[in-house]
Design an enzyme around this catalytic site. Structure first.
Site, short mmCIF file in Angstrom:
data_model
loop_
_atom_site.label_atom_id
_atom_site.label_comp_id
_atom_site.label_asym_id
_atom_site.label_seq_id
_atom_site.Cartn_x
_atom_site.Cartn_y
_atom_site.Cartn_z
N GLU A 1 -3.31 12.70 -2.67
CA GLU A 1 -2.48 12.59 -3.87
C GLU A 1 -3.06 13.32 -5.09
O GLU A 1 -3.22 12.74 -6.16
CB GLU A 1 -2.22 11.11 -4.19
N GLU B 1 2.21 8.89 6.81
CA GLU B 1 2.38 7.51 6.30
C GLU B 1 3.86 7.11 6.31
O GLU B 1 4.38 6.55 5.34
CB GLU B 1 1.83 7.40 4.87
O1 9MR Z 1 -0.90 0.42 2.25
C1 9MR Z 1 -1.97 0.43 1.34
C2 9MR Z 1 -2.06 -0.90 0.61
O2 9MR Z 1 -2.40 -1.93 1.53
C3 9MR Z 1 -3.07 -0.82 -0.52
O3 9MR Z 1 -3.04 -2.02 -1.26
C4 9MR Z 1 -2.74 0.37 -1.39
C5 9MR Z 1 -3.74 0.49 -2.52
O4 9MR Z 1 -3.34 1.37 -3.45
O5 9MR Z 1 -2.75 1.56 -0.62
C6 9MR Z 1 -1.77 1.56 0.36
O6 9MR Z 1 -1.77 2.76 1.07
C7 9MR Z 1 -1.47 3.93 0.32
C8 9MR Z 1 -2.22 5.07 0.95
O7 9MR Z 1 -3.58 4.78 1.02
C9 9MR Z 1 -1.99 6.35 0.18
N1 9MR Z 1 -0.59 6.64 0.08
C10 9MR Z 1 0.26 5.56 -0.44
C11 9MR Z 1 0.02 4.29 0.38
C12 9MR Z 1 0.93 3.18 -0.10
O8 9MR Z 1 0.60 2.82 -1.41
#
Ligand code: 9MR
Length: 360
Positions: A175, A280
Protein backbone atom coordinates in the site's frame (compact mmCIF):
# COMPACT_ATOMS: atom_id res chain seq x y z
CA UNK A 1 -21.12 -58.02 0.29
CA UNK A 2 -17.44 -57.37 -0.42
CA UNK A 3 -18.30 -56.80 -4.05
CA UNK A 4 -21.07 -54.43 -2.97
CA UNK A 5 -18.66 -52.41 -0.85
CA UNK A 6 -16.11 -52.32 -3.65
CA UNK A 7 -18.73 -51.15 -6.08
CA UNK A 8 -19.80 -48.47 -3.63
CA UNK A 9 -16.19 -47.28 -3.25
CA UNK A 10 -15.71 -47.30 -7.00
CA UNK A 11 -18.85 -45.25 -7.42
CA UNK A 12 -17.61 -42.90 -4.70
CA UNK A 13 -14.30 -42.46 -6.48
CA UNK A 14 -16.09 -41.84 -9.76
CA UNK A 15 -18.37 -39.35 -8.05
CA UNK A 16 -15.30 -37.53 -6.75
CA UNK A 17 -13.85 -37.41 -10.24
CA UNK A 18 -17.05 -36.30 -11.95
CA UNK A 19 -19.00 -34.73 -9.15
CA UNK A 20 -21.95 -33.53 -11.21
CA UNK A 21 -22.75 -36.97 -12.63
CA UNK A 22 -23.68 -38.32 -9.19
CA UNK A 23 -26.06 -35.57 -8.26
CA UNK A 24 -23.59 -34.31 -5.70
CA UNK A 25 -21.99 -31.51 -7.71
CA UNK A 26 -23.34 -28.10 -8.59
CA UNK A 27 -26.69 -28.12 -10.33
CA UNK A 28 -27.29 -26.40 -13.65
CA UNK A 29 -28.05 -22.68 -13.53
CA UNK A 30 -31.74 -21.83 -13.85
CA UNK A 31 -32.91 -19.12 -16.23
CA UNK A 32 -31.88 -16.37 -13.79
CA UNK A 33 -28.33 -17.71 -13.95
CA UNK A 34 -28.48 -18.91 -10.34
CA UNK A 35 -26.96 -22.30 -9.55
CA UNK A 36 -28.32 -23.57 -6.26
CA UNK A 37 -25.67 -25.28 -4.16
CA UNK A 38 -26.00 -29.07 -4.03
CA UNK A 39 -27.23 -30.65 -0.84
CA UNK A 40 -24.18 -32.88 -0.60
CA UNK A 41 -21.20 -31.06 -2.09
CA UNK A 42 -18.97 -34.07 -2.63
CA UNK A 43 -16.73 -31.91 -4.74
CA UNK A 44 -13.26 -32.18 -6.15
CA UNK A 45 -10.91 -29.98 -4.09
CA UNK A 46 -10.68 -26.48 -5.54
CA UNK A 47 -6.88 -26.65 -5.33
CA UNK A 48 -6.88 -29.63 -7.66
CA UNK A 49 -9.06 -27.85 -10.19
CA UNK A 50 -6.90 -24.73 -9.89
CA UNK A 51 -3.76 -26.78 -10.44
CA UNK A 52 -5.23 -28.21 -13.63
CA UNK A 53 -5.69 -24.62 -14.82
CA UNK A 54 -2.14 -23.67 -13.85
CA UNK A 55 -2.90 -21.47 -10.86
CA UNK A 56 -2.77 -21.67 -7.08
CA UNK A 57 -5.77 -20.88 -4.95
CA UNK A 58 -5.03 -19.47 -1.54
CA UNK A 59 -6.50 -18.38 1.74
CA UNK A 60 -5.32 -15.87 4.34
CA UNK A 61 -5.56 -17.21 7.88
CA UNK A 62 -5.38 -15.96 11.41
CA UNK A 63 -7.83 -16.62 14.26
CA UNK A 64 -9.71 -19.46 12.57
CA UNK A 65 -6.53 -21.50 12.31
CA UNK A 66 -6.35 -21.48 16.11
CA UNK A 67 -9.95 -22.42 16.83
CA UNK A 68 -10.00 -25.22 19.35
CA UNK A 69 -12.03 -28.43 19.26
CA UNK A 70 -14.12 -29.47 16.29
CA UNK A 71 -14.24 -25.93 14.87
CA UNK A 72 -10.45 -25.88 14.63
CA UNK A 73 -10.34 -29.36 13.16
CA UNK A 74 -12.92 -28.42 10.53
CA UNK A 75 -11.22 -25.12 9.75
CA UNK A 76 -7.81 -26.64 9.18
CA UNK A 77 -9.24 -29.58 7.23
CA UNK A 78 -11.16 -27.24 4.92
CA UNK A 79 -8.09 -25.04 4.50
CA UNK A 80 -5.85 -27.94 3.53
CA UNK A 81 -8.45 -29.63 1.33
CA UNK A 82 -9.41 -26.66 -0.82
CA UNK A 83 -6.34 -24.41 -0.91
CA UNK A 84 -2.80 -24.74 -2.22
CA UNK A 85 -1.49 -21.41 -0.95
CA UNK A 86 -1.57 -19.75 2.46
CA UNK A 87 -0.99 -16.17 3.58
CA UNK A 88 -0.58 -15.29 7.26
CA UNK A 89 -3.22 -12.56 7.63
CA UNK A 90 -1.44 -10.76 10.49
CA UNK A 91 1.30 -12.92 12.02
CA UNK A 92 4.15 -11.65 9.85
CA UNK A 93 3.33 -7.96 10.21
CA UNK A 94 5.87 -5.75 11.92
CA UNK A 95 4.06 -5.27 15.24
CA UNK A 96 3.36 -8.97 15.51
CA UNK A 97 6.68 -10.46 14.47
CA UNK A 98 9.02 -7.73 15.82
CA UNK A 99 7.51 -6.56 19.13
CA UNK A 100 10.70 -5.00 20.54
CA UNK A 101 13.84 -3.77 18.85
CA UNK A 102 15.81 -6.87 19.78
CA UNK A 103 12.88 -9.29 19.98
CA UNK A 104 11.34 -11.27 17.16
CA UNK A 105 8.29 -13.46 17.75
CA UNK A 106 8.22 -16.06 15.01
CA UNK A 107 6.10 -18.70 16.74
CA UNK A 108 2.63 -17.91 15.36
CA UNK A 109 3.82 -17.50 11.77
CA UNK A 110 6.07 -20.56 12.08
CA UNK A 111 3.06 -22.72 12.91
CA UNK A 112 1.31 -21.52 9.75
CA UNK A 113 4.35 -22.19 7.58
CA UNK A 114 4.80 -25.66 9.10
CA UNK A 115 1.12 -26.45 8.47
CA UNK A 116 1.39 -25.24 4.88
CA UNK A 117 4.46 -27.37 4.23
CA UNK A 118 2.81 -30.43 5.72
CA UNK A 119 -0.14 -29.93 3.39
CA UNK A 120 1.61 -29.07 0.13
CA UNK A 121 0.63 -25.40 0.28
CA UNK A 122 2.88 -22.55 -0.81
CA UNK A 123 3.23 -19.57 1.53
CA UNK A 124 3.06 -15.88 0.61
CA UNK A 125 4.86 -13.77 3.19
CA UNK A 126 2.82 -10.72 4.23
CA UNK A 127 4.12 -8.07 4.71
CA UNK A 128 7.58 -6.55 5.24
CA UNK A 129 6.93 -2.83 4.81
CA UNK A 130 3.62 -1.13 5.50
CA UNK A 131 2.38 2.07 7.10
CA UNK A 132 0.12 0.12 9.49
CA UNK A 133 0.68 -2.42 12.24
CA UNK A 134 4.14 -1.11 13.03
CA UNK A 135 5.41 -1.83 16.54
CA UNK A 136 5.16 1.16 18.87
CA UNK A 137 8.86 0.92 19.82
CA UNK A 138 9.51 1.85 16.20
CA UNK A 139 6.91 4.56 15.66
CA UNK A 140 7.48 6.16 19.10
CA UNK A 141 11.26 6.24 18.71
CA UNK A 142 13.32 9.17 17.49
CA UNK A 143 15.60 8.03 14.71
CA UNK A 144 18.05 9.69 12.38
CA UNK A 145 17.75 8.94 8.66
CA UNK A 146 20.73 6.60 8.87
CA UNK A 147 19.19 4.75 11.82
CA UNK A 148 15.86 4.46 9.99
CA UNK A 149 17.61 2.86 7.02
CA UNK A 150 19.35 0.43 9.36
CA UNK A 151 16.06 -0.42 11.09
CA UNK A 152 14.45 -1.17 7.72
CA UNK A 153 17.35 -3.36 6.64
CA UNK A 154 17.55 -5.19 9.97
CA UNK A 155 13.84 -5.98 10.01
CA UNK A 156 13.75 -7.27 6.47
CA UNK A 157 16.98 -9.24 6.75
CA UNK A 158 16.00 -10.94 10.00
CA UNK A 159 12.46 -11.87 8.95
CA UNK A 160 13.26 -12.94 5.39
CA UNK A 161 16.32 -14.96 6.45
CA UNK A 162 14.25 -16.72 9.09
CA UNK A 163 11.96 -18.09 6.35
CA UNK A 164 14.62 -18.38 3.65
CA UNK A 165 13.82 -21.08 1.12
CA UNK A 166 10.38 -21.77 2.61
CA UNK A 167 8.28 -18.95 1.19
CA UNK A 168 7.44 -18.67 -2.48
CA UNK A 169 6.73 -14.93 -2.36
CA UNK A 170 6.95 -11.87 -0.16
CA UNK A 171 4.70 -8.83 -0.15
CA UNK A 172 7.67 -6.51 0.25
CA UNK A 173 5.97 -3.13 0.09
CA UNK A 174 2.28 -2.93 0.88
CA UNK A 175 0.00 0.00 0.00
CA UNK A 176 2.57 2.66 -1.00
CA UNK A 177 -0.01 4.82 -2.83
CA UNK A 178 -2.86 7.15 -2.05
CA UNK A 179 -5.99 6.64 -4.13
CA UNK A 180 -5.08 9.66 -6.30
CA UNK A 181 -1.84 7.90 -7.23
CA UNK A 182 0.47 10.02 -5.06
CA UNK A 183 2.88 8.39 -2.65
CA UNK A 184 1.30 7.68 0.71
CA UNK A 185 2.65 9.34 3.81
CA UNK A 186 3.77 6.93 6.52
CA UNK A 187 6.62 6.04 8.85
CA UNK A 188 9.04 4.89 6.14
CA UNK A 189 8.09 7.32 3.37
CA UNK A 190 8.13 10.34 5.67
CA UNK A 191 11.69 9.59 6.76
CA UNK A 192 13.25 8.07 3.66
CA UNK A 193 11.14 9.24 0.74
CA UNK A 194 10.43 6.91 -2.17
CA UNK A 195 13.92 5.39 -1.73
CA UNK A 196 12.53 3.14 1.02
CA UNK A 197 10.88 1.03 -1.66
CA UNK A 198 14.07 0.27 -3.57
CA UNK A 199 15.95 -0.36 -0.34
CA UNK A 200 13.29 -2.83 0.82
CA UNK A 201 13.31 -4.87 -2.39
CA UNK A 202 17.08 -5.01 -2.50
CA UNK A 203 17.30 -6.11 1.15
CA UNK A 204 14.68 -8.82 0.69
CA UNK A 205 16.40 -10.14 -2.41
CA UNK A 206 19.74 -10.44 -0.60
CA UNK A 207 18.09 -12.25 2.32
CA UNK A 208 16.28 -14.80 0.13
CA UNK A 209 17.27 -14.75 -3.53
CA UNK A 210 14.67 -17.45 -4.36
CA UNK A 211 11.58 -15.69 -3.05
CA UNK A 212 9.55 -13.72 -5.57
CA UNK A 213 9.14 -10.15 -4.42
CA UNK A 214 5.87 -8.27 -4.82
CA UNK A 215 4.61 -4.71 -4.62
CA UNK A 216 1.03 -4.68 -3.34
CA UNK A 217 -1.86 -2.25 -3.20
CA UNK A 218 -5.66 -2.00 -3.24
CA UNK A 219 -7.76 -0.17 -5.82
CA UNK A 220 -5.13 -0.98 -8.44
CA UNK A 221 -7.16 -3.89 -9.86
CA UNK A 222 -8.54 -1.87 -12.77
CA UNK A 223 -6.87 0.74 -14.92
CA UNK A 224 -7.03 4.04 -13.03
CA UNK A 225 -4.80 6.80 -11.65
CA UNK A 226 -3.57 4.63 -8.80
CA UNK A 227 -2.71 1.60 -10.93
CA UNK A 228 -1.06 3.96 -13.44
CA UNK A 229 1.19 5.13 -10.60
CA UNK A 230 1.95 1.53 -9.62
CA UNK A 231 2.75 0.75 -13.25
CA UNK A 232 5.05 3.79 -13.49
CA UNK A 233 6.78 2.95 -10.20
CA UNK A 234 7.51 -0.68 -11.03
CA UNK A 235 8.68 0.40 -14.49
CA UNK A 236 11.13 2.83 -12.87
CA UNK A 237 12.31 0.18 -10.42
CA UNK A 238 12.79 -2.43 -13.14
CA UNK A 239 14.74 0.07 -15.25
CA UNK A 240 17.13 0.52 -12.33
CA UNK A 241 17.55 -3.21 -11.91
CA UNK A 242 15.62 -3.40 -8.63
CA UNK A 243 14.50 -6.98 -7.96
CA UNK A 244 10.72 -6.56 -8.25
CA UNK A 245 9.19 -9.79 -9.51
CA UNK A 246 5.48 -9.25 -9.19
CA UNK A 247 2.52 -7.02 -8.62
CA UNK A 248 -0.16 -8.10 -6.17
CA UNK A 249 -3.65 -6.69 -6.66
CA UNK A 250 -5.46 -6.97 -3.35
CA UNK A 251 -9.04 -7.34 -4.59
CA UNK A 252 -11.21 -6.10 -1.72
CA UNK A 253 -14.44 -5.46 -3.62
CA UNK A 254 -17.93 -4.31 -2.85
CA UNK A 255 -20.30 -6.71 -4.56
CA UNK A 256 -20.84 -5.78 -8.21
CA UNK A 257 -17.73 -3.60 -8.55
CA UNK A 258 -15.08 -5.82 -10.11
CA UNK A 259 -13.55 -3.43 -12.66
CA UNK A 260 -14.12 -4.41 -16.30
CA UNK A 261 -10.49 -3.43 -16.99
CA UNK A 262 -9.09 -6.06 -14.61
CA UNK A 263 -7.83 -8.40 -17.36
CA UNK A 264 -6.35 -5.51 -19.37
CA UNK A 265 -4.61 -4.22 -16.25
CA UNK A 266 -3.19 -7.68 -15.52
CA UNK A 267 -2.01 -7.85 -19.13
CA UNK A 268 -0.07 -4.58 -18.96
CA UNK A 269 1.78 -5.64 -15.80
CA UNK A 270 2.44 -9.05 -17.37
CA UNK A 271 3.94 -7.28 -20.38
CA UNK A 272 6.54 -5.78 -18.01
CA UNK A 273 7.62 -9.35 -17.26
CA UNK A 274 5.98 -9.37 -13.84
CA UNK A 275 4.09 -12.14 -12.10
CA UNK A 276 0.59 -11.23 -10.95
CA UNK A 277 -1.14 -12.41 -7.80
CA UNK A 278 -4.66 -11.51 -6.75
CA UNK A 279 -3.58 -11.48 -3.15
CA UNK A 280 -6.48 -10.49 -0.88
CA UNK A 281 -9.72 -11.28 -2.65
CA UNK A 282 -13.03 -10.75 -0.88
CA UNK A 283 -16.41 -9.48 -2.06
CA UNK A 284 -18.48 -7.80 0.61
CA UNK A 285 -22.25 -7.69 0.60
CA UNK A 286 -24.62 -5.27 2.27
CA UNK A 287 -26.45 -7.23 4.97
CA UNK A 288 -28.79 -8.96 4.99
CA UNK A 289 -27.64 -10.74 1.87
CA UNK A 290 -30.22 -11.89 -0.66
CA UNK A 291 -30.26 -14.60 -3.30
CA UNK A 292 -29.50 -11.87 -5.82
CA UNK A 293 -26.54 -10.37 -3.98
CA UNK A 294 -25.06 -13.80 -3.27
CA UNK A 295 -25.37 -14.59 -6.97
CA UNK A 296 -23.74 -11.28 -7.90
CA UNK A 297 -20.94 -12.13 -5.47
CA UNK A 298 -20.55 -15.48 -7.22
CA UNK A 299 -20.30 -13.71 -10.59
CA UNK A 300 -17.70 -11.33 -9.13
CA UNK A 301 -15.52 -14.15 -7.82
CA UNK A 302 -15.88 -15.95 -11.15
CA UNK A 303 -14.87 -12.80 -13.07
CA UNK A 304 -11.73 -12.33 -10.97
CA UNK A 305 -10.62 -15.93 -11.49
CA UNK A 306 -11.47 -15.68 -15.19
CA UNK A 307 -9.30 -12.56 -15.52
CA UNK A 308 -6.41 -14.36 -13.83
CA UNK A 309 -6.79 -17.28 -16.24
CA UNK A 310 -6.27 -14.98 -19.24
CA UNK A 311 -2.48 -15.05 -18.81
CA UNK A 312 0.03 -17.53 -17.44
CA UNK A 313 1.67 -14.55 -15.67
CA UNK A 314 -1.23 -14.59 -13.20
CA UNK A 315 -0.18 -17.37 -10.87
CA UNK A 316 -2.47 -17.22 -7.89
CA UNK A 317 -5.72 -15.99 -6.43
CA UNK A 318 -5.78 -15.76 -2.64
CA UNK A 319 -9.04 -15.22 -0.76
CA UNK A 320 -8.61 -12.92 2.25
CA UNK A 321 -9.99 -15.45 4.69
CA UNK A 322 -11.69 -18.82 4.72
CA UNK A 323 -15.21 -18.35 6.08
CA UNK A 324 -17.49 -15.34 6.60
CA UNK A 325 -16.99 -15.72 10.33
CA UNK A 326 -13.34 -14.63 10.58
CA UNK A 327 -13.37 -11.92 7.94
CA UNK A 328 -12.09 -8.43 8.74
CA UNK A 329 -15.03 -6.93 6.80
CA UNK A 330 -17.92 -6.68 9.33
CA UNK A 331 -15.86 -4.82 11.93
CA UNK A 332 -14.40 -2.44 9.36
CA UNK A 333 -17.51 -1.78 7.24
CA UNK A 334 -20.54 -1.80 9.53
CA UNK A 335 -23.58 -3.23 7.73
CA UNK A 336 -21.44 -5.20 5.29
CA UNK A 337 -20.23 -8.77 5.49
CA UNK A 338 -20.40 -12.33 4.11
CA UNK A 339 -17.47 -11.74 1.76
CA UNK A 340 -15.94 -15.22 1.60
CA UNK A 341 -16.45 -18.53 -0.23
CA UNK A 342 -17.75 -20.39 2.82
CA UNK A 343 -20.35 -19.54 5.45
CA UNK A 344 -19.29 -19.47 9.08
CA UNK A 345 -20.57 -23.07 9.26
CA UNK A 346 -18.12 -24.06 6.51
CA UNK A 347 -20.87 -24.47 3.91
CA UNK A 348 -19.82 -23.58 0.36
CA UNK A 349 -21.62 -20.53 -1.02
CA UNK A 350 -22.69 -19.78 -4.61
CA UNK A 351 -19.29 -18.08 -5.06
CA UNK A 352 -17.57 -21.39 -4.30
CA UNK A 353 -19.60 -23.16 -6.96
CA UNK A 354 -19.05 -20.38 -9.47
CA UNK A 355 -15.29 -20.80 -9.13
CA UNK A 356 -15.69 -24.56 -9.12
CA UNK A 357 -17.58 -24.53 -12.40
CA UNK A 358 -15.19 -22.05 -13.99
CA UNK A 359 -12.08 -24.02 -13.06
CA UNK A 360 -13.65 -27.30 -14.10
O1 9MR B 1 -7.33 -8.67 7.70
C1 9MR B 1 -6.43 -7.90 8.45
C2 9MR B 1 -7.04 -7.54 9.79
O2 9MR B 1 -7.24 -8.70 10.57
C3 9MR B 1 -6.16 -6.54 10.52
O3 9MR B 1 -6.81 -6.11 11.69
C4 9MR B 1 -5.87 -5.38 9.60
C5 9MR B 1 -4.97 -4.37 10.29
O4 9MR B 1 -4.91 -3.21 9.61
O5 9MR B 1 -5.24 -5.83 8.42
C6 9MR B 1 -6.06 -6.67 7.67
O6 9MR B 1 -5.43 -7.06 6.49
C7 9MR B 1 -5.13 -6.02 5.57
C8 9MR B 1 -3.89 -6.43 4.83
O7 9MR B 1 -2.86 -6.73 5.72
C9 9MR B 1 -3.46 -5.36 3.86
N1 9MR B 1 -4.53 -5.04 2.96
C10 9MR B 1 -5.81 -4.70 3.57
C11 9MR B 1 -6.23 -5.83 4.53
C12 9MR B 1 -7.59 -5.53 5.13
O8 9MR B 1 -7.52 -4.39 5.93
Amino acid sequence: MIHGLRAQRLLGALCLAIATACGSGPTEPDDTGFSPPPSNPDTIPLRQLAQQRGIRIGSAVDAGFRYTGSQGTLFRAKLAREFSMLTPENDMKHASIHPARDTYRFGPADSLVTFAEANGMQVRGHTLVWHQQLASWLTNGTWTTAETRTLLDDHIRTVVEHYKGRLVAWDVVNEPFNDNGGMRSGFWFDRLGEAYIEQAFRAANVADPQAKLFLVDYNIEGINAKSDSAYALVSRLLARGVPVHGIALQGHFQVGTVPPTLAANIARFAALGLRIHIAELDVRIQLPSTTATLQQQANDYRDVFAACLTTTACEAVVAWGLTDRESWVPSTFPGWGEPMLFTGSFDPKPAFFAIYQLLK
